[in-house]
Scaffold this motif. Sequence first.
Motif, PDB file in Angstrom:
ATOM      1  N   ASP A   1       2.550 -37.951  51.552  1.00 22.36           N
ATOM      2  CA  ASP A   1       4.005 -37.858  51.718  1.00 22.36           C
ATOM      3  C   ASP A   1       4.718 -38.971  50.965  1.00 22.36           C
ATOM      4  OD1 ASP A   1       3.863 -35.548  53.205  1.00 22.36           O
ATOM      5  OD2 ASP A   1       4.003 -36.564  55.145  1.00 22.36           O
ATOM      6  N   ASP A   2       4.099 -40.150  50.878  1.00 16.49           N
ATOM      7  CA  ASP A   2       4.676 -41.223  50.066  1.00 16.49           C
ATOM      8  C   ASP A   2       4.742 -40.801  48.597  1.00 16.49           C
ATOM      9  OD1 ASP A   2       5.186 -42.966  52.150  1.00 16.49           O
ATOM     10  OD2 ASP A   2       3.324 -44.108  51.897  1.00 16.49           O
ATOM     11  N   GLY A   3       3.730 -40.051  48.154  1.00 10.09           N
ATOM     12  CA  GLY A   3       3.738 -39.534  46.788  1.00 10.09           C
ATOM     13  C   GLY A   3       4.863 -38.544  46.557  1.00 10.09           C
ATOM     14  N   PHE A   4       5.114 -37.671  47.539  1.00  5.52           N
ATOM     15  CA  PHE A   4       6.185 -36.695  47.383  1.00  5.52           C
ATOM     16  C   PHE A   4       7.559 -37.346  47.496  1.00  5.52           C
ATOM     17  CE2 PHE A   4       2.683 -33.703  48.430  1.00  5.52           C
ATOM     18  CZ  PHE A   4       2.693 -33.061  47.200  1.00  5.52           C
ATOM     19  N   LYS A   5       7.657 -38.436  48.251  1.00  3.61           N
ATOM     20  CA  LYS A   5       8.913 -39.202  48.266  1.00  3.61           C
ATOM     21  C   LYS A   5       9.175 -39.767  46.874  1.00  3.61           C
ATOM     22  CE  LYS A   5       8.577 -40.617  53.081  1.00  3.61           C
ATOM     23  NZ  LYS A   5       8.069 -41.686  53.949  1.00  3.61           N
ATOM     24  N   LEU A   6       8.112 -40.256  46.225  1.00  3.06           N
ATOM     25  CA  LEU A   6       8.233 -40.756  44.851  1.00  3.06           C
ATOM     26  C   LEU A   6       8.763 -39.651  43.935  1.00  3.06           C
ATOM     27  CD1 LEU A   6       7.559 -42.825  42.516  1.00  3.06           C
ATOM     28  CD2 LEU A   6       5.286 -41.781  42.480  1.00  3.06           C
ATOM     29  N   ILE A   7       8.192 -38.460  44.060  1.00  4.76           N
ATOM     30  CA  ILE A   7       8.624 -37.338  43.226  1.00  4.76           C
ATOM     31  C   ILE A   7      10.098 -37.008  43.481  1.00  4.76           C
ATOM     32  CG2 ILE A   7       8.368 -34.836  42.889  1.00  4.76           C
ATOM     33  CD1 ILE A   7       5.349 -35.231  43.164  1.00  4.76           C
ATOM     34  N   SER A   8      10.507 -37.009  44.741  1.00  4.51           N
ATOM     35  CA  SER A   8      11.893 -36.648  45.075  1.00  4.51           C
ATOM     36  C   SER A   8      12.901 -37.648  44.527  1.00  4.51           C
ATOM     37  CB  SER A   8      12.061 -36.516  46.594  1.00  4.51           C
ATOM     38  OG  SER A   8      11.979 -37.775  47.220  1.00  4.51           O
ATOM     39  N   GLN A   9      12.441 -38.845  44.193  1.00  3.72           N
ATOM     40  CA  GLN A   9      13.333 -39.891  43.675  1.00  3.72           C
ATOM     41  C   GLN A   9      13.390 -39.927  42.150  1.00  3.72           C
ATOM     42  OE1 GLN A   9      11.597 -43.280  45.602  1.00  3.72           O
ATOM     43  NE2 GLN A   9      12.408 -42.722  47.610  1.00  3.72           N
ATOM     44  N   LEU A  10      12.673 -39.030  41.487  1.00  2.00           N
ATOM     45  CA  LEU A  10      12.665 -38.996  40.021  1.00  2.00           C
ATOM     46  C   LEU A  10      13.895 -38.250  39.528  1.00  2.00           C
ATOM     47  CD1 LEU A  10       8.896 -38.141  39.423  1.00  2.00           C
ATOM     48  CD2 LEU A  10       9.994 -40.366  39.072  1.00  2.00           C
ATOM     49  N   ASP A  11      14.852 -38.964  38.999  1.00  5.41           N
ATOM     50  CA  ASP A  11      16.087 -38.341  38.520  1.00  5.41           C
ATOM     51  C   ASP A  11      15.838 -37.536  37.244  1.00  5.41           C
ATOM     52  OD1 ASP A  11      17.643 -39.350  40.540  1.00  5.41           O
ATOM     53  OD2 ASP A  11      18.170 -41.174  39.445  1.00  5.41           O
ATOM     54  N   GLY A  12      16.347 -36.319  37.230  1.00  3.65           N
ATOM     55  CA  GLY A  12      16.300 -35.507  36.021  1.00  3.65           C
ATOM     56  C   GLY A  12      14.952 -34.913  35.684  1.00  3.65           C
TER      57      GLY A  12
ATOM     58  N   GLY B   1      -4.680 -27.943  29.231  1.00  3.65           N
ATOM     59  CA  GLY B   1      -3.648 -28.437  28.330  1.00  3.65           C
ATOM     60  C   GLY B   1      -3.089 -27.348  27.441  1.00  3.65           C
ATOM     61  N   LYS B   2      -3.979 -26.510  26.918  1.00  6.82           N
ATOM     62  CA  LYS B   2      -3.538 -25.399  26.064  1.00  6.82           C
ATOM     63  C   LYS B   2      -2.724 -24.385  26.878  1.00  6.82           C
ATOM     64  CE  LYS B   2      -7.560 -25.951  23.073  1.00  6.82           C
ATOM     65  NZ  LYS B   2      -8.915 -25.445  22.756  1.00  6.82           N
ATOM     66  N   ALA B   3      -3.175 -24.111  28.121  1.00  9.19           N
ATOM     67  CA  ALA B   3      -2.474 -23.140  28.970  1.00  9.19           C
ATOM     68  C   ALA B   3      -1.073 -23.615  29.340  1.00  9.19           C
ATOM     69  CB  ALA B   3      -3.293 -22.869  30.230  1.00  9.19           C
ATOM     70  N   LEU B   4      -0.900 -24.942  29.450  1.00 13.28           N
ATOM     71  CA  LEU B   4       0.382 -25.517  29.876  1.00 13.28           C
ATOM     72  C   LEU B   4       1.212 -26.055  28.713  1.00 13.28           C
ATOM     73  CD1 LEU B   4      -0.996 -27.495  32.961  1.00 13.28           C
ATOM     74  CD2 LEU B   4       0.465 -25.465  33.052  1.00 13.28           C
ATOM     75  N   SER B   5       0.765 -25.818  27.492  1.00 18.07           N
ATOM     76  CA  SER B   5       1.374 -26.470  26.326  1.00 18.07           C
ATOM     77  C   SER B   5       2.857 -26.169  26.150  1.00 18.07           C
ATOM     78  CB  SER B   5       0.619 -26.096  25.051  1.00 18.07           C
ATOM     79  OG  SER B   5       0.715 -24.701  24.807  1.00 18.07           O
ATOM     80  N   GLU B   6       3.298 -24.976  26.548  1.00 20.74           N
ATOM     81  CA  GLU B   6       4.698 -24.593  26.337  1.00 20.74           C
ATOM     82  C   GLU B   6       5.597 -24.944  27.524  1.00 20.74           C
ATOM     83  OE1 GLU B   6       5.769 -23.619  23.354  1.00 20.74           O
ATOM     84  OE2 GLU B   6       3.680 -23.935  22.768  1.00 20.74           O
ATOM     85  N   VAL B   7       5.032 -25.512  28.584  1.00 22.05           N
ATOM     86  CA  VAL B   7       5.856 -25.962  29.711  1.00 22.05           C
ATOM     87  C   VAL B   7       6.405 -27.344  29.349  1.00 22.05           C
ATOM     88  CG1 VAL B   7       5.911 -26.554  32.169  1.00 22.05           C
ATOM     89  CG2 VAL B   7       4.385 -24.719  31.349  1.00 22.05           C
ATOM     90  N   PRO B   8       7.720 -27.478  29.204  1.00 24.01           N
ATOM     91  CA  PRO B   8       8.280 -28.760  28.757  1.00 24.01           C
ATOM     92  C   PRO B   8       8.332 -29.781  29.902  1.00 24.01           C
ATOM     93  CG  PRO B   8      10.050 -27.187  29.111  1.00 24.01           C
ATOM     94  CD  PRO B   8       8.770 -26.452  29.397  1.00 24.01           C
ATOM     95  N   PHE B   9       7.215 -30.455  30.132  1.00 25.74           N
ATOM     96  CA  PHE B   9       7.161 -31.416  31.238  1.00 25.74           C
ATOM     97  C   PHE B   9       8.084 -32.600  30.975  1.00 25.74           C
ATOM     98  CE2 PHE B   9       2.867 -29.458  31.880  1.00 25.74           C
ATOM     99  CZ  PHE B   9       3.131 -28.928  33.142  1.00 25.74           C
ATOM    100  N   ASP B  10       8.767 -33.048  32.044  1.00 25.78           N
ATOM    101  CA  ASP B  10       9.658 -34.207  31.961  1.00 25.78           C
ATOM    102  C   ASP B  10       8.928 -35.503  32.278  1.00 25.78           C
ATOM    103  OD1 ASP B  10      12.069 -32.660  31.458  1.00 25.78           O
ATOM    104  OD2 ASP B  10      11.843 -31.960  33.519  1.00 25.78           O
ATOM    105  N   ILE B  11       7.880 -35.407  33.100  1.00 23.40           N
ATOM    106  CA  ILE B  11       7.091 -36.581  33.459  1.00 23.40           C
ATOM    107  C   ILE B  11       5.711 -36.103  33.883  1.00 23.40           C
ATOM    108  CG2 ILE B  11       7.741 -36.662  35.921  1.00 23.40           C
ATOM    109  CD1 ILE B  11       7.974 -39.802  35.445  1.00 23.40           C
ATOM    110  N   ALA B  12       4.703 -36.970  33.741  1.00 28.30           N
ATOM    111  CA  ALA B  12       3.337 -36.643  34.145  1.00 28.30           C
ATOM    112  C   ALA B  12       2.887 -37.636  35.207  1.00 28.30           C
ATOM    113  CB  ALA B  12       2.404 -36.685  32.935  1.00 28.30           C
ATOM    114  N   LEU B  13       2.409 -37.114  36.324  1.00 28.20           N
ATOM    115  CA  LEU B  13       1.879 -37.941  37.412  1.00 28.20           C
ATOM    116  C   LEU B  13       0.418 -37.577  37.634  1.00 28.20           C
ATOM    117  CD1 LEU B  13       4.748 -37.442  40.034  1.00 28.20           C
ATOM    118  CD2 LEU B  13       4.537 -39.285  38.367  1.00 28.20           C
ATOM    119  N   SER B  14      -0.351 -38.555  38.083  1.00 26.34           N
ATOM    120  CA  SER B  14      -1.741 -38.260  38.423  1.00 26.34           C
ATOM    121  C   SER B  14      -2.226 -39.237  39.473  1.00 26.34           C
ATOM    122  CB  SER B  14      -2.644 -38.347  37.186  1.00 26.34           C
ATOM    123  OG  SER B  14      -2.867 -39.700  36.821  1.00 26.34           O
TER     124      SER B  14
END
Length: 200
Positions: A133-144, A24-37
């Motif tokens: 691949d269903d997960g990556f299809k989900l990612i490809s459909q995330l606008d913005g 979390g500290k290492a990635l703190s300055e990356v302005p994430f638009d969404i979080a998936l897990s």
Amino acid sequence: YNKMQGWCDTPLTTPGIEGAEEAGKALSEVPFDIALSSDLKRASDTCEIIMKYNANKDELQHIASPFFREQFYGYFEGMDSEMAWRMIGGSHGYGTRQEMFAHESIDTIKDWIKEADPYHQAENAEEYWVRLDDGFKLISQLDGAENILLVTHGFTIRSLWYRYGDHIPLVPGPKNASITIMTMSEKGEIKIPKWNLMHL
């Protein structure tokens, strides 16, 4: 405990929590638009810990999905890891997973897991990649969503390395709480330029 924990829903250990905090500290300055897990507790909790350090923490939405779960090991779930890998690789001449990973493709190993499962309920390569691949299809459909945080599991990261990295060896595997960078083009082309980082 050195157990096979694919879909077993185990909590984070103390070192796991500490690793998530460091990531979390290492990635703190990356302005994430969404979080998936993955929707398994250890990955979902890791995601939440990473999010609390992020520059966009107040706006970040977290989506936990079974698409990003670990490999499903079927009969071998919860078994001693070394014993399970010996059962999977033994009939093919491998005594350890390291030997197997050094000489076989990830998809061959996935097929052997299902083959060795007496109930044949473990995922083979085809079943596994349909799910991912269903997960990556989900990612490809995330606008913005330009910068996406994705928290998943060790064997899944190793699988993604093998499929999208440039001749990345399967051994050694990724460290817990390490950072892998993936890119996806507008056409859905995926590449892994960097992997197994402990900081950016």
